[in-house]
Design an enzyme around this catalytic site. Structure first.
Site, PDB file in Angstrom:
ATOM      1  N   HIS A   1     -62.503 -13.027  -1.749  1.00 50.36           N
ATOM      2  CA  HIS A   1     -61.106 -13.432  -1.926  1.00 50.36           C
ATOM      3  C   HIS A   1     -60.680 -13.344  -3.403  1.00 50.36           C
ATOM      4  CE1 HIS A   1     -61.288 -15.035   2.158  1.00 50.36           C
ATOM      5  NE2 HIS A   1     -62.261 -15.841   1.833  1.00 50.36           N
TER       6      HIS A   1
HETATM    7  O1  RIB Z   1     -59.100 -19.125   0.943  1.00 51.39           O
HETATM    8  C1  RIB Z   1     -59.959 -18.638  -0.045  1.00 51.39           C
HETATM    9  C2  RIB Z   1     -59.701 -19.311  -1.348  1.00 51.39           C
HETATM   10  O2  RIB Z   1     -59.987 -20.697  -1.255  1.00 51.39           O
HETATM   11  C3  RIB Z   1     -60.616 -18.794  -2.469  1.00 51.39           C
HETATM   12  O3  RIB Z   1     -59.949 -18.919  -3.694  1.00 51.39           O
HETATM   13  C4  RIB Z   1     -61.776 -19.719  -2.413  1.00 51.39           C
HETATM   14  O4  RIB Z   1     -62.453 -19.833  -3.674  1.00 51.39           O
HETATM   15  C5  RIB Z   1     -61.094 -21.016  -2.091  1.00 51.39           C
HETATM   16  O5  RIB Z   1     -60.604 -21.564  -3.315  1.00 51.39           O
END
Ligand code: RIB
Ligand code: CA
Length: 309
Positions: free
Chosen positions: A240
């Protein structure tokens, strides 16, 4: 080089985003600001210092603490995914020598944007609390920042915390609403719609060779990968936050549309849901570039190349 401030809730994928940003050599990293999210502010800050020391990052990169809780809501840690320490147990016996500097992340963001008007890219990979506080204190930031790229939200599929909400938005939807409505001329959403297409698996880690960094990537992502398998039937770790960094490095990696997006803050079932007005039914001015597709092979080519550099 592009001037950036990276805002993180270092966690497993934030750490990989920090490594990608620093090792890419493409950025003048003005600083890294920390926020509560996956883990507490203290742990997020400690993990950020650990990662910078582990990769031998320039000692001059400041780490600045931010908000210890969301604007209005309680903290919502995700230790199930990121482990008790926030790095999947990797670097457990590693202690950072560098410390966070004095100051408060929103003030640091304001100072950096004021010092470099029109030049600073804010890359946000945690809840948007620090940015919301910064624009509340200094609204002019909206027009002096070059661009804001945030990992968060989802507009074409289900959430990853509730059926409708992605984690960063769910933790602090009020902060996100402030940011969405602030009037940023260049705001880009890197949501689950694209980050779920950049799934790190053993084949990618094997390309990192037999190095300390490869070991770190394998160990830190193993819990995360197991959780992902249990939930999605695929043994992989969605990158992500590294993709948000990747978009700052190479905007051509993603396909975007400028659309109006808002966020739910007063719903029993849908708090944190990002609502995208694809057909302009609300007649509102589009407020962000929404990432709708990604060239995943090109992203991984870049990710592996930089980590091997
Ligand atoms: O949904 C994924 C996000 O939420 C990423 O930034 C992960 O590190 C959590 O913070
Ligand atoms: Ca994060």
């Amino acid at each position: 080089m592009k001037k950036i401030v990276l805002d993180v809730d270092t966690g497993v994928d934030d750490a990989l985003g920090i490594i990608l940003a620093v090792k890419s050599g493409m950025f003048d990293v003005l600083g890294i600001t920390t926020v509560n999210g996956n883990v507490s502010l203290a742990k997020s800050t400690e993990n950020t210092c650990k990662i910078l020391d582990f990769i031998g990052a320039d000692a001059g990169i400041p780490v600045v603490r931010g908000a210890s809780q969301p604007l209005l809501r309680h903290v919502y840690f995700e230790h199930r995914i990121h482990g008790e320490d926030g790095l999947g147990g990797a670097l457990r016996d590693f202690s950072a020598s560098r410390q966070a500097q004095d100051g408060f992340a929103p003030d640091f963001m304001i100072e950096q944007v004021k010092s470099h008007p029109g030049e600073v890219t804010l890359i946000m990979t945690g809840p948007l609390t620090n940015l919301a506080l910064a624009i509340s204190k200094y609204p002019e930031l909206v027009h002096q920042v070059k661009e804001v790229i945030f990992m968060g939200g989802v507009v074409t599929q289900y959430g990853n915390v509730t059926p409708t909400a992605e984690y960063n938005m769910y933790v602090d939807p009020e902060a996100a609403k402030l940011v969405f409505h602030a009037g940023f001329p260049e705001l880009t959403m890197v949501g689950l719609d694209v980050t779920r297409k950049v799934l790190l698996d053993e084949s990618h880690i094997a390309e990192l060779g037999d190095t300390e960094l490869a070991d770190y990537v394998r160990v830190s992502t193993s819990e995360y990968t197991q959780r992902y398998f249990e939930r999605n039937g695929v043994r992989a770790c969605a990158l992500h936050d590294p993709l948000a960094v990747g978009v700052a490095m190479s905007p051509e990696l993603v396909t975007t549309r400028k659309l109006f997006v808002d966020i739910e803050t007063r719903s029993e079932l849908c708090d944190g849901q990002t609502i995208c007005d694809f057909q302009n039914r609300l007649g509102k001015k589009p407020n962000m570039h929404v990432c709708l597709d990604v060239d995943a092979p090109a992203f991984f080519e870049q990710f592996v190349r930089v980590l091997n550099s």
